[in-house]
Design a protein around this motif. Structure first.
Motif, PDB file in Angstrom:
ATOM      1  N   ALA A 162       0.823  -1.201   0.000  1.00 50.55           N
ATOM      2  CA  ALA A 162       0.000   0.000   0.000  1.00 50.55           C
ATOM      3  C   ALA A 162       0.867   1.265   0.000  1.00 50.55           C
ATOM      4  CB  ALA A 162      -0.931  -0.014   1.218  1.00 50.55           C
ATOM      5  N   ILE A 163       1.857   1.282   0.871  1.00 48.75           N
ATOM      6  CA  ILE A 163       2.700   2.481   0.989  1.00 48.75           C
ATOM      7  C   ILE A 163       3.731   2.478  -0.121  1.00 48.75           C
ATOM      8  CG2 ILE A 163       4.356   3.712   2.440  1.00 48.75           C
ATOM      9  CD1 ILE A 163       2.928   2.311   4.839  1.00 48.75           C
ATOM     10  N   GLY A 164       3.707   3.514  -0.918  1.00 47.64           N
ATOM     11  CA  GLY A 164       4.664   3.561  -2.021  1.00 47.64           C
ATOM     12  C   GLY A 164       4.650   4.937  -2.637  1.00 47.64           C
ATOM     13  N   LEU A 165       4.934   4.983  -3.925  1.00 49.06           N
ATOM     14  CA  LEU A 165       4.914   6.269  -4.622  1.00 49.06           C
ATOM     15  C   LEU A 165       3.528   6.894  -4.556  1.00 49.06           C
ATOM     16  CD1 LEU A 165       7.012   5.218  -7.712  1.00 49.06           C
ATOM     17  CD2 LEU A 165       7.745   6.594  -5.766  1.00 49.06           C
ATOM     18  N   GLY A 166       2.517   6.032  -4.407  1.00 50.00           N
ATOM     19  CA  GLY A 166       1.155   6.534  -4.274  1.00 50.00           C
ATOM     20  C   GLY A 166       1.034   7.531  -3.142  1.00 50.00           C
ATOM     21  N   ASN A 167       1.740   7.291  -2.057  1.00 50.56           N
ATOM     22  CA  ASN A 167       1.645   8.177  -0.902  1.00 50.56           C
ATOM     23  C   ASN A 167       2.511   9.419  -1.059  1.00 50.56           C
ATOM     24  OD1 ASN A 167       1.417   5.274  -0.277  1.00 50.56           O
ATOM     25  ND2 ASN A 167       0.688   6.041   1.670  1.00 50.56           N
ATOM     26  N   ILE A 168       3.713   9.224  -1.568  1.00 51.41           N
ATOM     27  CA  ILE A 168       4.679  10.316  -1.479  1.00 51.41           C
ATOM     28  C   ILE A 168       4.815  11.080  -2.787  1.00 51.41           C
ATOM     29  CG2 ILE A 168       7.169  10.736  -1.109  1.00 51.41           C
ATOM     30  CD1 ILE A 168       6.871   8.734   1.211  1.00 51.41           C
ATOM     31  N   TRP A 169       4.569  10.417  -3.898  1.00 50.30           N
ATOM     32  CA  TRP A 169       4.606  11.104  -5.188  1.00 50.30           C
ATOM     33  C   TRP A 169       3.196  11.486  -5.659  1.00 50.30           C
ATOM     34  CZ3 TRP A 169       2.614   8.177  -9.485  1.00 50.30           C
ATOM     35  CH2 TRP A 169       2.603   8.892 -10.692  1.00 50.30           C
ATOM     36  N   ARG A 170       2.268  10.504  -5.661  1.00 48.44           N
ATOM     37  CA  ARG A 170       0.972  10.749  -6.276  1.00 48.44           C
ATOM     38  C   ARG A 170       0.050  11.577  -5.390  1.00 48.44           C
ATOM     39  NH1 ARG A 170      -4.084   8.620  -7.892  1.00 48.44           N
ATOM     40  NH2 ARG A 170      -4.253   8.179 -10.112  1.00 48.44           N
ATOM     41  N   TYR A 171      -0.040  11.200  -4.116  1.00 53.87           N
ATOM     42  CA  TYR A 171      -0.986  11.894  -3.233  1.00 53.87           C
ATOM     43  C   TYR A 171      -0.748  13.417  -3.176  1.00 53.87           C
ATOM     44  CZ  TYR A 171      -3.059  13.391   1.192  1.00 53.87           C
ATOM     45  OH  TYR A 171      -3.727  14.096   2.155  1.00 53.87           O
ATOM     46  N   PRO A 172       0.492  13.880  -2.985  1.00 52.86           N
ATOM     47  CA  PRO A 172       0.666  15.340  -2.928  1.00 52.86           C
ATOM     48  C   PRO A 172       0.304  16.036  -4.240  1.00 52.86           C
ATOM     49  CG  PRO A 172       2.596  14.231  -2.037  1.00 52.86           C
ATOM     50  CD  PRO A 172       1.741  13.177  -2.656  1.00 52.86           C
ATOM     51  N   TYR A 173       0.658  15.441  -5.381  1.00 50.62           N
ATOM     52  CA  TYR A 173       0.359  16.191  -6.607  1.00 50.62           C
ATOM     53  C   TYR A 173      -1.127  16.144  -6.943  1.00 50.62           C
ATOM     54  CZ  TYR A 173      -0.055  12.783 -10.562  1.00 50.62           C
ATOM     55  OH  TYR A 173      -0.468  11.827 -11.434  1.00 50.62           O
ATOM     56  N   VAL A 174      -1.784  15.037  -6.645  1.00 51.25           N
ATOM     57  CA  VAL A 174      -3.225  14.967  -6.890  1.00 51.25           C
ATOM     58  C   VAL A 174      -3.950  15.917  -5.936  1.00 51.25           C
ATOM     59  CG1 VAL A 174      -5.252  13.453  -6.864  1.00 51.25           C
ATOM     60  CG2 VAL A 174      -3.117  12.624  -7.807  1.00 51.25           C
ATOM     61  N   THR A 175      -3.499  15.981  -4.702  1.00 49.18           N
ATOM     62  CA  THR A 175      -4.071  16.943  -3.750  1.00 49.18           C
ATOM     63  C   THR A 175      -3.868  18.370  -4.263  1.00 49.18           C
ATOM     64  OG1 THR A 175      -3.591  15.438  -1.923  1.00 49.18           O
ATOM     65  CG2 THR A 175      -4.041  17.710  -1.339  1.00 49.18           C
ATOM     66  N   GLY A 176      -2.680  18.634  -4.765  1.00 45.38           N
ATOM     67  CA  GLY A 176      -2.384  19.961  -5.300  1.00 45.38           C
ATOM     68  C   GLY A 176      -3.273  20.321  -6.475  1.00 45.38           C
ATOM     69  N   GLN A 177      -3.479  19.351  -7.352  1.00 47.65           N
ATOM     70  CA  GLN A 177      -4.297  19.611  -8.546  1.00 47.65           C
ATOM     71  C   GLN A 177      -5.766  19.783  -8.204  1.00 47.65           C
ATOM     72  OE1 GLN A 177      -3.366  16.231 -11.006  1.00 47.65           O
ATOM     73  NE2 GLN A 177      -2.044  17.426 -12.345  1.00 47.65           N
ATOM     74  N   ASN A 178      -6.183  19.211  -7.076  1.00 44.37           N
ATOM     75  CA  ASN A 178      -7.600  19.231  -6.753  1.00 44.37           C
ATOM     76  C   ASN A 178      -7.951  20.195  -5.626  1.00 44.37           C
ATOM     77  OD1 ASN A 178      -9.151  17.105  -8.470  1.00 44.37           O
ATOM     78  ND2 ASN A 178      -7.197  16.162  -7.953  1.00 44.37           N
ATOM     79  N   GLY A 179      -7.077  21.150  -5.402  1.00 44.70           N
ATOM     80  CA  GLY A 179      -7.463  22.247  -4.529  1.00 44.70           C
ATOM     81  C   GLY A 179      -7.097  22.129  -3.060  1.00 44.70           C
ATOM     82  N   GLY A 180      -6.442  21.049  -2.658  1.00 48.52           N
ATOM     83  CA  GLY A 180      -5.942  21.001  -1.282  1.00 48.52           C
ATOM     84  C   GLY A 180      -6.895  20.393  -0.272  1.00 48.52           C
ATOM     85  N   ALA A 181      -7.113  21.121   0.831  1.00 50.58           N
ATOM     86  CA  ALA A 181      -7.750  20.550   2.023  1.00 50.58           C
ATOM     87  C   ALA A 181      -9.098  19.862   1.766  1.00 50.58           C
ATOM     88  CB  ALA A 181      -7.917  21.635   3.072  1.00 50.58           C
ATOM     89  N   ALA A 182      -9.948  20.442   0.916  1.00 53.77           N
ATOM     90  CA  ALA A 182     -11.254  19.835   0.693  1.00 53.77           C
ATOM     91  C   ALA A 182     -11.082  18.449   0.076  1.00 53.77           C
ATOM     92  CB  ALA A 182     -12.099  20.709  -0.229  1.00 53.77           C
ATOM     93  N   PHE A 183     -10.099  18.335  -0.799  1.00 52.30           N
ATOM     94  CA  PHE A 183      -9.800  17.041  -1.403  1.00 52.30           C
ATOM     95  C   PHE A 183      -9.344  16.038  -0.337  1.00 52.30           C
ATOM     96  CE2 PHE A 183      -6.633  14.064  -2.923  1.00 52.30           C
ATOM     97  CZ  PHE A 183      -7.295  13.434  -3.968  1.00 52.30           C
ATOM     98  N   VAL A 184      -8.546  16.512   0.599  1.00 52.28           N
ATOM     99  CA  VAL A 184      -8.039  15.617   1.644  1.00 52.28           C
ATOM    100  C   VAL A 184      -9.201  14.996   2.417  1.00 52.28           C
ATOM    101  CG1 VAL A 184      -6.630  15.484   3.747  1.00 52.28           C
ATOM    102  CG2 VAL A 184      -5.881  16.903   1.829  1.00 52.28           C
ATOM    103  N   LEU A 185     -10.204  15.822   2.731  1.00 48.85           N
ATOM    104  CA  LEU A 185     -11.369  15.301   3.458  1.00 48.85           C
ATOM    105  C   LEU A 185     -12.106  14.246   2.631  1.00 48.85           C
ATOM    106  CD1 LEU A 185     -12.899  18.469   5.123  1.00 48.85           C
ATOM    107  CD2 LEU A 185     -11.730  16.543   6.216  1.00 48.85           C
ATOM    108  N   LEU A 186     -12.299  14.550   1.343  1.00 50.61           N
ATOM    109  CA  LEU A 186     -12.969  13.589   0.466  1.00 50.61           C
ATOM    110  C   LEU A 186     -12.191  12.280   0.411  1.00 50.61           C
ATOM    111  CD1 LEU A 186     -14.024  15.368  -2.827  1.00 50.61           C
ATOM    112  CD2 LEU A 186     -15.458  14.142  -1.211  1.00 50.61           C
ATOM    113  N   TYR A 187     -10.881  12.428   0.342  1.00 49.54           N
ATOM    114  CA  TYR A 187     -10.015  11.259   0.255  1.00 49.54           C
ATOM    115  C   TYR A 187     -10.162  10.380   1.500  1.00 49.54           C
ATOM    116  CZ  TYR A 187      -5.753   8.507   0.481  1.00 49.54           C
ATOM    117  OH  TYR A 187      -4.874   7.474   0.608  1.00 49.54           O
ATOM    118  N   VAL A 188     -10.116  11.008   2.658  1.00 48.22           N
ATOM    119  CA  VAL A 188     -10.251  10.235   3.896  1.00 48.22           C
ATOM    120  C   VAL A 188     -11.630   9.566   3.939  1.00 48.22           C
ATOM    121  CG1 VAL A 188     -10.319  10.393   6.417  1.00 48.22           C
ATOM    122  CG2 VAL A 188      -8.572  11.631   5.136  1.00 48.22           C
ATOM    123  N   GLY A 189     -12.650  10.287   3.481  1.00 43.65           N
ATOM    124  CA  GLY A 189     -13.986   9.700   3.407  1.00 43.65           C
ATOM    125  C   GLY A 189     -13.996   8.462   2.521  1.00 43.65           C
ATOM    126  N   CYS A 190     -13.341   8.542   1.367  1.00 45.70           N
ATOM    127  CA  CYS A 190     -13.291   7.388   0.451  1.00 45.70           C
ATOM    128  C   CYS A 190     -12.555   6.209   1.083  1.00 45.70           C
ATOM    129  CB  CYS A 190     -12.589   7.768  -0.857  1.00 45.70           C
ATOM    130  SG  CYS A 190     -13.572   8.838  -1.901  1.00 45.70           S
TER     131      CYS A 190
END
Ligand code: PHE
Length: 445
Positions: A23-51
């Motif tokens: 589970a822990i891999g580039l998904g966490n350290i490479w993909r998660y930050p850039y996808v969060t960045g592209q999707n506006g930040g904090a609101a995305f983080v909440l949606l992500y945790v919900g998912c």
């Protein structure tokens, strides 16, 4: 100890760490930050945790129990429960997705190798020049594939488990250290605000898809990785408790990676929307300013390489387990054949960062460039589609009653009592949520 000749995890902690390693891999350290960045930040983080909570965790439990019940690869697992049906198709989709994800994942993993080298021997090449250099791109890709093959050839316990055991905790500690340092950087507070103060006007249909896709990708769900890893767990294991441990460690590392990146990003003045290059543009600059930065940089990229390796191993393991179980191939032959297919599938991605114009500029599914298209197709679409079918299968075909029989083995009374809620999620909530998100991208709403 052996359940059969396929191999089995050596210990409880070994399994949890191997699954967490997947589970822990580039998904966490490479993909998660850039996808969060592209999707506006904090609101995305909440949606992500919900998912993660509403969909990811239930699907993880479903995959692990299906795997342990059947002790088979994803194709075999569906066949074992309903032979002569179309369900094994979900397993085939998983095998294909494994090769698909591996093909572009290895390109990024190659970048981490390259950046390790560049941290030791400074280079005047910019990130854009580095990724447009076909020799480096292909060389590092092949090197990472070679590392992955080496581990997978070693088999389940000695190969995969041994590596995950102490390197994942080390990564955790290093990320904490970097957070501490990055918080002291000038302009850090802007990054913290972007990351933690939600602006709900930034949520659109595509934001939800990105959050769901990220949850599937990060937890290695929807393609049978966790069915395969579940097939190596012993009957003594408490599945729901293990699943919570895996999901919690994965989500924690991703969350911390955000805390590490965003303050630094605003401090060095990189755009949050800059996409897959984000981490590679930000962190090396931080290491440059940091006292002892070279050593920290080397340690960081080394651990990131290991984190990526425990994930590429799990991606390769799915098609390999399929060929070994179903086609009775030797592990060696299976590894070599899948590796060759991965090379063929991966070259366009490796050459899509400015080397070959067509691969770089091609547009499809709202993405530009072959690598981004593969990422969208396999991570954001194929994984949720696979996850949808896994829920329908476990919820309605195999049945949550039968699944519970399997989960009960090794679990305590208290855990079992909570599983009523899991049944409800797998049968109703997950399929509806996933289907709605998928239909949304095809513009149905
Ligand atoms: N979960 C891995 C990561 O976050 C990637 C992965 C996806 C691994 C799907 C296996 C299956 O890096």
């Amino acid at each position: 100890m052996e359940q059969n000749s396929r191999g089995i995890w050596g210990s409880r902690l070994g399994f949890i760490l191997a699954a967490a390693g997947s589970a822990i891999g580039l998904g966490n350290i490479w993909r998660y930050p850039y996808v969060t960045g592209q999707n506006g930040g904090a609101a995305f983080v909440l949606l992500y945790v919900g998912c993660v909570l509403l969909v990811g965790l239930p699907v993880l439990i479903a995959e692990l129990s299906l795997g342990r019940k059947t002790t088979l690869n994803p194709v075999g697992a569906f066949k074992a429960i309903v032979p002569k049906s179309l369900w094994p198709g979900v397993g085939y989709l998983g095998v294909l997705t494994g090769v698909g994800i591996l093909s572009f994942y290895l390109v990024i993993a190659g970048w981490t190798l390259g950046y390790l080298v560049r941290t030791i021997i400074p280079s005047s090449e910019s990130f854009d020049q580095f990724v447009a250099n076909p020799y480096e791109e292909i060389g590092y890709f092949l090197a990472f594939l070679g590392l992955t093959m080496y581990v997978v050839l070693g088999g389940v316990e000695k190969g995969i488990e041994r590596w995950s055991k102490f390197l994942m905790p080390a990564l955790f500690v290093l990320v904490l250290l970097l957070i501490g340092y990055n918080f002291t950087l000038e302009g850090a507070s802007k990054g913290i605000e972007f990351y933690l103060k939600p602006d709900f006007s930034k949520i659109q249909g595509s934001t939800v898809l990105a959050a769901l896709g990220q949850a599937f990708f990060s937890l290695s769900l929807g393609m049978g990785t966790m069915i395969t890893y579940g097939s190596y767990i012993s009957k003594k294991e408490n599945i729901p408790v293990s699943a919570v441990a895996v999901a919690l460690s994965d989500t924690t590392i991703a969350f911390l990676a955000g805390l590490m990146i965003f303050p630094a990003l605003f401090s060095v003045g990189v755009e949050p929307t800059s996409g897959p290059a984000l981490v590679f543009n930000v962190l090396p600059r931080v290491f440059e300013t940091m006292p002892g930065g070279t050593i920290v940089g080397v340690a960081f990229f080394l651990l990131l390489i290991i984190a990526a390796l425990t994930s590429t191993v799990s991606l390769l393991e799915v098609p390999v387990a399929f060929l070994v179980d179903e086609k009775k191939w030797s592990r060696k032959k299976a590894v070599w054949v899948i590796a060759l297919m991965t090379i063929l599938a991966g070259m366009p991605s490796a050459l899509s960062q400015g080397t070959v114009a067509w691969f770089t500029n091609v547009e499809f599914l709202g993405q530009q460039g072959f690598l981004s298209i593969m990422n969208r197709l396999f991570s954001d679409i194929s994984l949720p589609v696979g996850g949808l079918f896994i829920c329908l299968f476990v919820g309605w075909v195999w049945g949550t009653k039968n699944a519970l029989e399997e989960i009960r083995i090794g679990a305590d009374e208290q855990t079992i009592r909570l599983m009523g809620f899991w049944q409800f999620l797998v049968k109703y909530v997950c399929p509806v949520v996933i289907a709605a998100v998928l239909l949304n991208i095809f513009g149905v709403f």
